[in-house]
Each structure stands twice: as C-alpha cells, then as structure tokens.
Design a protein around this motif. Structure first.
Motif, PDB file in Angstrom:
ATOM      1  N   MET A  92       7.565  -1.196  -4.903  1.00 56.80           N
ATOM      2  CA  MET A  92       6.218  -1.715  -4.700  1.00 56.80           C
ATOM      3  C   MET A  92       5.773  -1.377  -3.278  1.00 56.80           C
ATOM      4  N   PRO A  93       4.749  -0.545  -3.122  1.00 53.07           N
ATOM      5  CA  PRO A  93       4.315  -0.157  -1.773  1.00 53.07           C
ATOM      6  C   PRO A  93       3.548  -1.270  -1.082  1.00 53.07           C
ATOM      7  N   HIS A  94       3.266  -1.068   0.197  1.00 51.44           N
ATOM      8  CA  HIS A  94       2.443  -2.026   0.932  1.00 51.44           C
ATOM      9  C   HIS A  94       1.051  -2.099   0.301  1.00 51.44           C
ATOM     10  N   TRP A  95       0.389  -3.235   0.505  1.00 46.44           N
ATOM     11  CA  TRP A  95      -0.922  -3.417  -0.098  1.00 46.44           C
ATOM     12  C   TRP A  95      -1.897  -2.368   0.429  1.00 46.44           C
ATOM     13  N   SER A  96      -2.695  -1.827  -0.472  1.00 43.55           N
ATOM     14  CA  SER A  96      -3.659  -0.793  -0.128  1.00 43.55           C
ATOM     15  C   SER A  96      -4.971  -1.412   0.358  1.00 43.55           C
ATOM     16  N   PHE A  97      -5.853  -0.551   0.848  1.00 44.14           N
ATOM     17  CA  PHE A  97      -7.175  -1.013   1.283  1.00 44.14           C
ATOM     18  C   PHE A  97      -7.940  -1.640   0.125  1.00 44.14           C
ATOM     19  N   ARG A  98      -7.866  -1.018  -1.050  1.00 50.22           N
ATOM     20  CA  ARG A  98      -8.561  -1.558  -2.217  1.00 50.22           C
ATOM     21  C   ARG A  98      -8.098  -2.985  -2.522  1.00 50.22           C
ATOM     22  N   MET A 100      -6.602  -5.179  -0.454  1.00 52.41           N
ATOM     23  CA  MET A 100      -6.971  -6.112   0.610  1.00 52.41           C
ATOM     24  C   MET A 100      -8.479  -6.407   0.590  1.00 52.41           C
ATOM     25  N   LYS A 101      -9.269  -5.419   0.223  1.00 56.78           N
ATOM     26  CA  LYS A 101     -10.718  -5.612   0.144  1.00 56.78           C
ATOM     27  C   LYS A 101     -11.080  -6.535  -1.016  1.00 56.78           C
ATOM     28  N   GLU A 102     -10.483  -6.281  -2.183  1.00 58.50           N
ATOM     29  CA  GLU A 102     -10.801  -7.086  -3.360  1.00 58.50           C
ATOM     30  C   GLU A 102     -10.266  -8.512  -3.252  1.00 58.50           C
ATOM     31  N   SER A 103      -9.117  -8.683  -2.620  1.00 53.95           N
ATOM     32  CA  SER A 103      -8.489 -10.009  -2.548  1.00 53.95           C
ATOM     33  C   SER A 103      -8.962 -10.841  -1.364  1.00 53.95           C
ATOM     34  N   PHE A 104      -9.238 -10.190  -0.222  1.00 48.86           N
ATOM     35  CA  PHE A 104      -9.546 -10.930   0.994  1.00 48.86           C
ATOM     36  C   PHE A 104     -10.842 -10.486   1.683  1.00 48.86           C
ATOM     37  N   GLY A 105     -11.554  -9.539   1.084  1.00 50.11           N
ATOM     38  CA  GLY A 105     -12.810  -9.104   1.661  1.00 50.11           C
ATOM     39  C   GLY A 105     -12.671  -8.302   2.936  1.00 50.11           C
ATOM     40  N   PHE A 106     -11.551  -7.604   3.114  1.00 45.06           N
ATOM     41  CA  PHE A 106     -11.327  -6.808   4.323  1.00 45.06           C
ATOM     42  C   PHE A 106     -12.330  -5.649   4.396  1.00 45.06           C
ATOM     43  N   LEU A 108     -13.136  -1.842   6.168  1.00 47.61           N
ATOM     44  CA  LEU A 108     -12.277  -0.703   6.477  1.00 47.61           C
ATOM     45  C   LEU A 108     -11.649  -0.874   7.847  1.00 47.61           C
ATOM     46  N   GLU A 109     -12.436  -1.268   8.829  1.00 51.47           N
ATOM     47  CA  GLU A 109     -11.925  -1.432  10.194  1.00 51.47           C
ATOM     48  C   GLU A 109     -10.863  -2.532  10.256  1.00 51.47           C
ATOM     49  N   GLN A 110     -11.064  -3.619   9.534  1.00 52.94           N
ATOM     50  CA  GLN A 110     -10.057  -4.694   9.521  1.00 52.94           C
ATOM     51  C   GLN A 110      -8.758  -4.228   8.882  1.00 52.94           C
ATOM     52  N   TYR A 111      -8.861  -3.434   7.818  1.00 51.98           N
ATOM     53  CA  TYR A 111      -7.646  -2.944   7.178  1.00 51.98           C
ATOM     54  C   TYR A 111      -6.880  -1.995   8.090  1.00 51.98           C
ATOM     55  N   LEU A 112      -7.599  -1.088   8.758  1.00 53.40           N
ATOM     56  CA  LEU A 112      -6.935  -0.141   9.647  1.00 53.40           C
ATOM     57  C   LEU A 112      -6.281  -0.846  10.831  1.00 53.40           C
ATOM     58  N   TYR A 117      -0.715  -6.801   4.938  1.00 52.96           N
ATOM     59  CA  TYR A 117       0.191  -7.897   4.578  1.00 52.96           C
ATOM     60  C   TYR A 117      -0.646  -9.071   4.086  1.00 52.96           C
ATOM     61  N   PRO A 118      -0.603  -9.403   2.798  1.00 55.26           N
ATOM     62  CA  PRO A 118      -1.445 -10.479   2.276  1.00 55.26           C
ATOM     63  C   PRO A 118      -1.180 -11.837   2.920  1.00 55.26           C
ATOM     64  N   GLY A 119       0.079 -12.093   3.313  1.00 58.66           N
ATOM     65  CA  GLY A 119       0.404 -13.377   3.929  1.00 58.66           C
ATOM     66  C   GLY A 119      -0.291 -13.602   5.256  1.00 58.66           C
ATOM     67  N   ALA A 120      -0.671 -12.506   5.933  1.00 57.92           N
ATOM     68  CA  ALA A 120      -1.319 -12.626   7.241  1.00 57.92           C
ATOM     69  C   ALA A 120      -2.833 -12.495   7.161  1.00 57.92           C
ATOM     70  N   ALA A 121      -3.365 -12.268   5.962  1.00 59.19           N
ATOM     71  CA  ALA A 121      -4.789 -11.972   5.808  1.00 59.19           C
ATOM     72  C   ALA A 121      -5.688 -13.113   6.291  1.00 59.19           C
ATOM     73  N   THR A 122      -5.264 -14.340   6.082  1.00 62.34           N
ATOM     74  CA  THR A 122      -6.102 -15.481   6.466  1.00 62.34           C
ATOM     75  C   THR A 122      -5.994 -15.811   7.958  1.00 62.34           C
ATOM     76  N   LEU A 123      -5.156 -15.080   8.680  1.00 62.90           N
ATOM     77  CA  LEU A 123      -4.925 -15.390  10.094  1.00 62.90           C
ATOM     78  C   LEU A 123      -5.634 -14.423  11.035  1.00 62.90           C
ATOM     79  N   ILE A 124      -6.386 -13.456  10.516  1.00 64.25           N
ATOM     80  CA  ILE A 124      -6.928 -12.411  11.387  1.00 64.25           C
ATOM     81  C   ILE A 124      -7.974 -12.928  12.370  1.00 64.25           C
ATOM     82  N   ASN A 125      -8.573 -14.088  12.096  1.00 64.52           N
ATOM     83  CA  ASN A 125      -9.539 -14.643  13.045  1.00 64.52           C
ATOM     84  C   ASN A 125      -8.864 -15.348  14.217  1.00 64.52           C
TER      85      ASN A 125
END
Length: 344
Positions: A92-98, A100-106, A108-112, A117-125
């Motif tokens: 299972m590869p790392h989560w893709s941009f698609r 992260m975008k569909e699940s957390f609204g990332f 392109l710049e946020q993904y890059l 990592y989905p576990g850290a997605a809610t902590l980016i702020n």
C-alpha cells in the motif's frame, strides 16, 4: 487490560487454524477468506503460516489468506525466509494527492508541503504540532520498531543522522563521501549505503541512481536522495508553509521533491524503475523505465517550457515520451491525479 504473552498469541494462532479447518469441514464450505492483522507480532509467524498453508494444500482446502502488518521489514523477512513461492506481496503506497484532496480538502500546495499522512492532516494549521507528530509517530516509530528492533545496527545515532540529512536534501544530488563529511562518527560509505537501503525498505528514504545503459556506471553514480513522503522533508525545513511559498528557490526544491515522492511511492505498485539523468550541464529530474520503455520527466515550478537537458536526453535515448511537469507543461495537479500506467 490483561497482558498476553507471545506464547499465548502463538497458541491462539494454532487454535484459529484448527477452528477454520473445522468450520470448513462442518459447513462444507468451498472457500474461506482468513485475515490476520499485525501478523509480525507472532513469534516465527512465517513458519507457522507455512505449516498451516501446506496442511491446507495437502487437504485441498481452498483458503485465501490475507496477512496484514505495520512493520514491512518484519513482514518481508518472514515471507522471504519461510514462504518462498507461496505469496504475493501487495504494498500500500503513501496517500496520493487525490486521496488527500478528497478526504481532507488538501490543496496542491498543501499536499506538496505537508505530504500524504492522513493522521497528520488535521494538524496542518498548527505546524509545530504537525512536525512533532511526524517526528514521533512516523519517523521515530518506524526507525525504532521496523529497523532497530529487528536489525543489528552498530551506530543507531548515525542511522538517524543519515535519515535526517537525506530527508533535508530530498530531490538533490548528494554523494556519500559528501555525506560522510557532514556526519559525526560516520564510518565509511558502505555503512551509509547500508543504512539508506534499510530506510528504503521501510519506504522512508531512497537513493535514486543515474540512468545509464551500463549497469556498472549506474551503480557508481552519485545518488539523488528522495523521501517517499514529502512530510518527511518538511520536518527539517526551516521555513513554515506560508514563507516557503514566497521563497521561489526553496519552493522549487519542495516542488521537485513532492513530485519525486509520488513517483517512488508509486513505482512498486505500477512496476516501473525511477532514475535521474545528468551529463555535464544537462540534467533531467526523473527517468521512468518499464519493460524497455523510457519516460523522461523534467519538473519546473515556473513557466519554463523547454530545457536543454530534456532535449539532449531525447536526442540521445529516444524516449517514448518526454515532458515537463509544472506551469510550462502538464500541471502538477493533473500529473498527480493521472494514472501512471497510462504513460507506458
């Protein structure tokens, strides 16, 4: 919660094996799916699975077995030592941009920048908390549990330093000799190469080799270090998200590393090899090869539409396709959401 010993776990595994056989025999089932999670926690699990598998084959029981685990190094070791010829590896590869975008609204710049990592997605702020999560829950956990727990390492501190330096330079060429000069008590280049290989097995950091028809020249080339997930590079980035976007030089390196992370993460799933190419002043960021077909990819965070390196590579090797990822060619968003199999 009561403590469970490894002996009890192993006994439970044998009990499960007996129960599934009894269940199939009593119900007359033609097929059964058995899923075992965290299989690497069972002592000598490979031998136990082999014993049950051979027994099922001998008795013509049609059982589909799915083994899951969070430690890839321990899983691969158990598979290679005891189950040769009896398994298919599904990675299972790392989560893709698609994703992260569909699940957390990332964006392109946020993904890059923040990676996949989905576990850290809610902590980016809260970037300080985000970095701490990646450092402790991802990096330290993987190194301590996947590598140090199962592999004799003479210099654990050097292993961590190698990862930190390699991640900071992700997307850039860095010779092992130059790394030796930057690390304390570094030993020799063979030691560093071995550590990078271990980090590669855990899908943290790899060393991309130079594209060459001559295998010997490829092995002797200066490696291009590349993380599997750009979050690993950002932990060691000195600037925050907003200031990184404003610094064109730094964002250019982040941009290239993010595209590279996607390519090396997808390489196993899509069965292609990843290289870079450089000849004097000419360079191409990524070369993909599969079944003799070659794809040349230049990454540009600006609107440049032509590069001398890409044109030179096309002239010398006649690739199946050659293009720019960035504003001057295929947009990064389109590239990160397209199926890489279509390239070949």
């Amino acid at each position: 919660m009561p403590t469970v010993s490894y002996q009890q776990i192993n006994l439970g595994f044998q009990t499960v094996g007996q129960q599934r056989c009894s269940l199939m025999d009593n119900r007359g089932s033609e097929c059964m799916i058995l899923v075992i999670d965290e299989i690497q926690k069972i002592t000598n699990w490979g031998e136990a699975v082999k014993k049950e598998w051979d027994a099922d084959s001998f008795n013509s029981r049609n059982i589909k077995v799915l083994l899951l685990g969070s430690s890839r190094v321990m899983l691969v070791k158990g598979l290679s030592e005891s189950l040769a010829g009896r398994f298919e590896e599904i990675r299972m590869p790392h989560w893709s941009f698609r994703e992260m975008k569909e699940s957390f609204g990332f964006s392109l710049e946020q993904y890059l920048f923040f990676g996949g990592y989905p576990g850290a997605a809610t902590l980016i702020n809260d970037e300080e908390r985000y970095r701490q999560y990646i450092q402790s829950a991802i990096i330290e956990s993987t190194i301590n549990k996947d590598i140090l727990m199962d592999t004799p390492i003479g210099k654990p501190a050097l292993l961590r330093q190698t990862f930190e330096l390699g991640s900071a330079y992700s997307g850039e060429l860095l010779s092992l000799n130059k790394m030796l000069g930057s690390l304390q008590n570094a030993g020799n280049s063979v030691t560093l190469a071995g550590y990078i290989n271990l980090l590669n097995e855990c899908e943290l950091l790899c060393a991309i080799q130079k594209f060459s028809i001559d295998r010997a020249r490829r092995r002797a080339s200066i490696p291009k270090l590349q993380v599997y997930n750009n979050a690993l590079k950002m932990v060691y980035n000195q600037l925050d998200f907003e200031n990184s976007l404003l610094n064109r030089a730094i964002w250019g390196r982040i941009f290239e590393s993010g595209i590279g992370a996607y390519l090396v993460s997808q390489a196993f799933v899509n069965r292609f090899e990843v290289f870079y190419w450089r000849e004097r002043d000419n360079e191409v960021d990524f070369i993909l090869r599969k079944n003799g077909s070659v794809i040349a990819i230049e990454v540009k965070s600006n609107a440049q539409k032509k590069t001398a390196g890409l044109e030179k590579f096309k002239e010398m090797f006649k690739p199946k396709a050659a293009f720019i990822v960035g504003d001057g060619g295929i947009s990064a968003e389109d590239f990160l959401t397209m199926g890489l199999k279509k390239l070949f």
